[in-house]
Design a protein around this motif. Structure first.
Motif, mmCIF file in Angstrom:
data_model
loop_
_atom_site.group_PDB
_atom_site.id
_atom_site.type_symbol
_atom_site.label_atom_id
_atom_site.label_comp_id
_atom_site.label_asym_id
_atom_site.label_seq_id
_atom_site.Cartn_x
_atom_site.Cartn_y
_atom_site.Cartn_z
ATOM 1 N N GLY A 18 0.809 -1.254 -0.128
ATOM 2 C CA GLY A 18 0.117 0.143 0.187
ATOM 3 C C GLY A 18 0.793 1.129 0.089
ATOM 4 O O GLY A 18 2.098 1.252 -0.118
ATOM 5 N N TRP A 19 0.100 2.257 -0.027
ATOM 6 C CA TRP A 19 0.906 3.688 0.277
ATOM 7 C C TRP A 19 1.414 3.797 1.389
ATOM 8 O O TRP A 19 2.395 4.258 1.767
ATOM 9 N N GLN A 20 0.533 3.945 2.373
ATOM 10 C CA GLN A 20 1.008 4.350 4.000
ATOM 11 C C GLN A 20 2.208 3.554 4.554
ATOM 12 O O GLN A 20 2.167 2.376 4.410
ATOM 13 N N ILE A 21 3.194 4.499 4.911
ATOM 14 C CA ILE A 21 4.379 3.920 5.499
ATOM 15 C C ILE A 21 4.111 2.825 6.467
ATOM 16 O O ILE A 21 2.963 3.171 7.359
ATOM 17 N N GLN A 22 4.604 1.778 6.840
ATOM 18 C CA GLN A 22 4.718 0.704 7.758
ATOM 19 C C GLN A 22 5.985 0.422 8.208
ATOM 20 O O GLN A 22 7.147 0.798 7.731
ATOM 21 N N PRO A 23 6.229 0.150 9.600
ATOM 22 C CA PRO A 23 7.470 -0.166 10.140
ATOM 23 C C PRO A 23 8.299 -1.110 9.670
ATOM 24 O O PRO A 23 9.506 -0.835 9.565
ATOM 25 N N VAL A 24 8.015 -2.222 8.980
ATOM 26 C CA VAL A 24 8.955 -3.221 8.387
ATOM 27 C C VAL A 24 8.482 -3.486 6.861
ATOM 28 O O VAL A 24 9.077 -4.125 6.148
ATOM 29 N N ALA A 25 6.999 -3.357 6.570
ATOM 30 C CA ALA A 25 6.770 -3.628 5.118
ATOM 31 C C ALA A 25 7.076 -2.376 4.138
ATOM 32 O O ALA A 25 7.469 -1.354 4.548
ATOM 33 N N ARG A 26 7.200 -2.956 3.020
ATOM 34 C CA ARG A 26 7.744 -1.953 2.037
ATOM 35 C C ARG A 26 6.256 -1.301 1.424
ATOM 36 O O ARG A 26 5.415 -1.900 0.981
ATOM 37 N N THR A 27 6.585 0.074 1.277
ATOM 38 C CA THR A 27 5.375 0.918 1.019
ATOM 39 C C THR A 27 5.998 1.869 -0.091
ATOM 40 O O THR A 27 7.037 2.333 -0.314
ATOM 41 N N VAL A 28 4.885 2.582 -0.658
ATOM 42 C CA VAL A 28 5.217 3.499 -1.614
ATOM 43 C C VAL A 28 5.497 4.957 -0.863
ATOM 44 O O VAL A 28 6.536 5.569 -1.537
ATOM 45 N N GLN A 29 4.905 5.180 0.277
ATOM 46 C CA GLN A 29 5.141 6.346 0.892
ATOM 47 C C GLN A 29 6.728 6.327 1.399
ATOM 48 O O GLN A 29 7.524 7.173 1.401
ATOM 49 N N GLY A 30 6.871 5.109 2.050
ATOM 50 C CA GLY A 30 8.261 4.899 2.625
ATOM 51 C C GLY A 30 9.232 4.846 1.416
ATOM 52 O O GLY A 30 10.486 5.578 1.550
ATOM 53 N N GLU A 31 9.211 4.512 0.094
ATOM 54 C CA GLU A 31 10.223 4.550 -0.997
ATOM 55 C C GLU A 31 10.267 6.129 -1.286
ATOM 56 O O GLU A 31 11.629 6.693 -1.571
ATOM 57 N N VAL A 32 9.199 6.735 -1.335
ATOM 58 C CA VAL A 32 9.267 8.322 -1.543
ATOM 59 C C VAL A 32 10.024 9.145 -0.827
ATOM 60 O O VAL A 32 10.857 9.975 -0.990
ATOM 61 N N TRP A 33 9.801 8.604 0.495
ATOM 62 C CA TRP A 33 10.610 9.500 1.613
ATOM 63 C C TRP A 33 11.993 8.964 1.492
ATOM 64 O O TRP A 33 12.786 9.958 1.698
ATOM 65 N N ARG A 34 12.393 7.799 1.362
ATOM 66 C CA ARG A 34 13.631 7.379 1.214
ATOM 67 C C ARG A 34 14.547 8.254 0.070
ATOM 68 O O ARG A 34 15.592 8.609 0.393
ATOM 69 N N ALA A 35 13.767 8.213 -1.145
ATOM 70 C CA ALA A 35 14.492 9.148 -2.178
ATOM 71 C C ALA A 35 14.605 10.556 -1.733
ATOM 72 O O ALA A 35 15.686 11.141 -2.152
#
Length: 258
Positions: A18-35
């Motif tokens: 999904g979109w919303q960031i999660q502690p351990v799962a891969r998410t789109v929001q997490g990838e955007v924040w990382r970039a």
């Protein structure tokens, strides 16, 4: 000084939780924040327009970011894409007005649910369409009749997941259109907002009508019951895509909804 930017993003949600960031799962929001943090280590978490489910796709996820310096639009787009996985892309960048928040200021959304019928799964469509098996095609006329009962403002308690925490189940559906091309069927939903799994439950219910498992004239009673058990199945996530979002006109983000 913070520099806000609005991103229009597209992604293939197959490999994401999904979109919303999660502690351990891969998410789109997490990838955007990382970039973003590669370019700007102190950047706050990006904010999206909608929380797409695991496996759901998007062509027009609206994302607000804040950078510590000014960027030329194309350079920011290219820099972010250089650090994003290939399934996720920034398609457009523009400066965002102060006080604009994509989730709060969205006025309408379009979701398309994609179906492929036939005796075998098309390998080129398997991650993007729900394959509905059957010798006979779905009854499009019955589905259209059922869809007409979903239009307008209703309590959609029968069409939301039991974990949905929305403050109210009342939503307004502006249109539901069925678009057919051979064995391909697109169900296009437009509404002001959507509850958790609402589009997938509506799509699954329309398929049940098309299969003859539910009568199209039963939909008003399903709505009135406010009971999830009365509606049809939940369609799988991979057939669903967030296609377009409209925002309040005073912010100057995209065209107004008409």
């Amino acid at each position: 000084m913070s520099h806000p930017y609005f991103l229009r993003m597209a992604y293939d949600g197959t490999a994401f939780h999904g979109w919303q960031i999660q502690p351990v799962a891969r998410t789109v929001q997490g990838e955007v924040w990382r970039a973003l943090r590669v370019l700007d280590p102190g950047a706050p978490m990006p904010q999206g327009t909608g929380r797409t489910d695991a496996g759901v796709h998007a062509r027009a996820q609206g994302v607000l970011i804040h950078a510590s310096r000014s960027w030329e639009r194309y350079r920011l787009l290219a820099a972010l894409n250089a650090h994003l996985p290939p399934e996720v892309r920034v398609m457009d960048v523009r400066e965002s007005p102060e006080g604009f928040y994509p989730r709060q200021h969205a006025v309408a959304k379009r979701y398309t649910y994609r179906i492929n019928e036939g005796p075998a799964v098309d390998p080129f469509e398997r991650d993007l369409r729900w394959h509905v098996f059957g010798v006979e095609p779905l009854d499009r006329q019955a589905m259209a009749e059922a869809a007409s009962h979903l239009l307008g403002e209703h309590d959609f308690s029968s069409f939301r997941h039991h974990d949905c925490v929305a403050a109210t189940p009342v939503r307004h559906i502006y249109s539901v259109d069925l678009e057919t091309r051979g064995s391909l069927l697109d169900i296009v939903f437009e509404g002001n907002r959507f509850l958790m799994h609402q589009v997938r439950i509506m799509a699954g219910t329309l398929v049940d009508v098309g299969k003859g498992r539910m009568a199209p004239e039963s939909i008003p009673a399903v709505l009135e019951a406010r009971d999830r058990r009365r509606a049809g199945q939940t369609a799988p996530p991979h057939g669903l895509c967030m296609e377009k979002v409209w925002y309040q006109s005073q912010w100057g983000i995209g065209e107004p909804y008409s």
